[in-house]
Enzyme design. Structure first.
Site, PDB file in Angstrom:
ATOM      1  N   ASP A   1      -5.841  -1.648   0.001  1.00 16.32           N
ATOM      2  CA  ASP A   1      -5.870  -0.210   0.269  1.00 16.32           C
ATOM      3  C   ASP A   1      -6.706   0.471  -0.817  1.00 16.32           C
ATOM      4  OD1 ASP A   1      -4.076  -0.526  -1.862  1.00 16.32           O
ATOM      5  OD2 ASP A   1      -2.856   1.172  -1.244  1.00 16.32           O
TER       6      ASP A   1
ATOM      7  N   SER B   1      -5.192   6.473  -2.487  1.00 13.41           N
ATOM      8  CA  SER B   1      -4.244   5.426  -2.138  1.00 13.41           C
ATOM      9  C   SER B   1      -4.448   5.029  -0.679  1.00 13.41           C
ATOM     10  CB  SER B   1      -2.821   5.917  -2.407  1.00 13.41           C
ATOM     11  OG  SER B   1      -1.879   4.897  -2.159  1.00 13.41           O
TER      12      SER B   1
ATOM     13  N   ASP C   1      -3.382  -1.759  -4.567  1.00 13.65           N
ATOM     14  CA  ASP C   1      -2.071  -2.338  -4.855  1.00 13.65           C
ATOM     15  C   ASP C   1      -1.389  -2.843  -3.584  1.00 13.65           C
ATOM     16  OD1 ASP C   1      -1.339   0.039  -3.651  1.00 13.65           O
ATOM     17  OD2 ASP C   1      -0.005   0.703  -5.271  1.00 13.65           O
TER      18      ASP C   1
ATOM     19  N   ASP D   1      -6.163   2.183  -3.628  1.00 12.97           N
ATOM     20  CA  ASP D   1      -5.936   1.968  -5.054  1.00 12.97           C
ATOM     21  C   ASP D   1      -5.608   0.514  -5.374  1.00 12.97           C
ATOM     22  OD1 ASP D   1      -3.496   2.156  -3.783  1.00 12.97           O
ATOM     23  OD2 ASP D   1      -2.509   3.289  -5.372  1.00 12.97           O
TER      24      ASP D   1
END
Length: 454
Positions: free
Chosen positions: A165, A5, A169, A167
């Site tokens: 970023d 993440s 999102d 991941d």
């Protein structure tokens, strides 16, 4: 989905999603119960029966090969935007994609290309790179500027640098002006650009967002619903808006992760609801909005109110101290007070529904003492004005009469204390954060030390 993440590598884990969207707060009790049962079952097994070694990792003989990659979800996701935006709307645009280790790098490059842009992929990394779009460092901005400069020297003028970023999102959007200078736009302002592009009639976002959002929405006669920080709270607010009859419902986080709570129709095109954080929609909406308005990405955001946000945190700040700090500066009331306003000697309060709350004499006295104590930390000698409002939706958000905002909030899942600042210029916002988190004599540490001292 198992992927990095925006946080440091050693703190990454597993993220779960439901077929219809994100896991909500209402889902958590059953999930936590299942985790307890699974752990109990695993811990009850003997050393030789367990699939796990002493270090918590799977034993080598238990490791299984991953199944073949299924491209269907990625193709469906691309079609969502290819059908709604329709190329070659980005024709003539030269866009640098900062790939680093983001999971969506291949998809983003392909999507921008199919919509007509000339895409310049740069900065690819096979090692995890932590990109927190709410807290981009000066070094990271410098690296992005270097990419824009390199691309300009190789292929010519660059219109924007985009990324996400780890991941994918949380979006990252930088416009490039006529001199080649990169301009980074906060996720909360990106959200406004998307909401206006989609002509939303309902907007929900966390209380930590830059108040330029409110000023911009006010031009359209709209008032945003403010929530606690976290996408499940924003999604819950969107669901309430749908129940109230709103038809073009959107929401986003201050990091820019955007959620569509209802189907959005534009002529014969339909953008289906997607109530989970998405980074690609903000990137596309900003690019298409600038083209349709005949301006650059930088000029698009120059039309927004000139308010600037910064954020910072103290790591290793005990959670019990940060929670006690919030209690210390909150009204102790049975009336669920979420905001207190100070004006010309009067003190007014309201609850979560925006309804006025009549404070008792004791509560009025407490409100005055809280204001006095906070002004002792956020002092006039440091450039702060008088406190005009304190909001308690999530933490302690303090408004000053010179336009400064300082928002103190404990992390919900880590020993961290965060400070969000908003001001009329970027330097002042950065100064507020620096005064708050720097060294042992920073504002937040002095507030915590006073609690410990009694």
């Amino acid at each position: 989905m198992v992927t990095g993440s925006h946080i440091p590598f050693d703190r990454n884990g597993i993220k779960f999603n439901q077929p219809a969207g994100e896991v909500l707060k209402s889902d958590e009790p059953a999930i936590l119960d299942a985790v307890v049962r699974a752990r109990s079952e695993q811990y009850s097994r003997g050393k030789h029966q367990s699939a796990f070694a002493d270090d918590g990792m799977l034993k080598l003989n238990e490791v299984r090969m991953l199944p073949p990659v299924n491209e269907r979800a990625g193709k469906t996701y691309l079609q969502r935007y290819q059908q709604f935006f329709r190329g070659p709307g980005l024709g003539g645009q030269r866009i640098v994609v900062f790939e680093h280790s983001m999971v969506g790098r291949k998809l983003l490059v392909e999507l921008l290309g199919t919509l007509g842009a000339e895409v310049v992929p740069m900065g690819r990394s096979e090692q995890f790179v932590a990109i927190d779009t709410e807290d981009i460092s000066a070094d990271q901005v410098g690296a992005i500027q270097a990419m824009a400069d390199a691309a300009s020297s190789q292929v010519g003028r660059v219109d924007a640098v985009v990324s996400t970023d780890g991941d994918s999102d949380r979006p990252l959007v930088c416009g490039v002006d006529s001199t080649g200078q990169v301009h980074l736009f906060g996720g909360d302002l990106l959200g406004v650009a998307v909401a206006e592009y989609l002509e939303a009639d309902s907007v929900s976002l966390p209380i930590s967002a830059n108040d330029a959002v409110d000023l911009q929405l006010a031009k359209r006669g709209m008032v945003a619903t403010k929530t606690r920080i976290g996408s499940p709270y924003v999604i819950a607010a969107m669901q309430q808006a749908l129940a109230a009859g709103k038809r073009r419902v959107v929401g986003w986080e201050a990091n820019g992760g955007f959620m569509v709570g209802s189907d959005i129709r534009c002529g014969n095109r339909v953008l289906k609801e997607l109530p989970t954080r998405d980074a690609f929609l903000p990137i596309l909406a900003a690019l298409f909005a600038s083209i349709e308005q005949g301006c650059s990405v930088v000029e698009l955001f120059d039309k927004f109110p000139r308010r600037f946000g910064k954020a910072g945190l103290i790591d290793g700040y005990p959670q019990e101290v940060s929670q006690a700090l919030v209690r210390r500066f909150s009204i102790c009331s049975q009336q669920q007070v979420v905001e207190v306003q100070y004006a010309q000697g009067d003190v007014n309060a309201c609850n979560g529904e925006g309804c006025s709350v009549q404070l008792t004499a004791t509560e009025l006295d407490q409100a005055g003492r809280i204001r006095y104590a906070l002004e002792g930390y956020f002092h006039v000698h440091d450039g702060f004005g008088a406190i005009t409002k304190i909001n308690y939706i999530d933490g302690v958000r303090i408004h000053f009469d010179n336009g400064d905002i300082a928002h103190v909030r404990p992390s919900g899942n880590a020993p961290q204390l965060r400070l969000y600042a908003v001001a009329d210029n970027s330097d002042r916002a950065g100064q507020i954060v620096a005064m708050g988190i720097s060294g042992s004599d920073g504002i937040l540490r002095r507030m915590g030390a006073a609690l410990k001292g009694g």
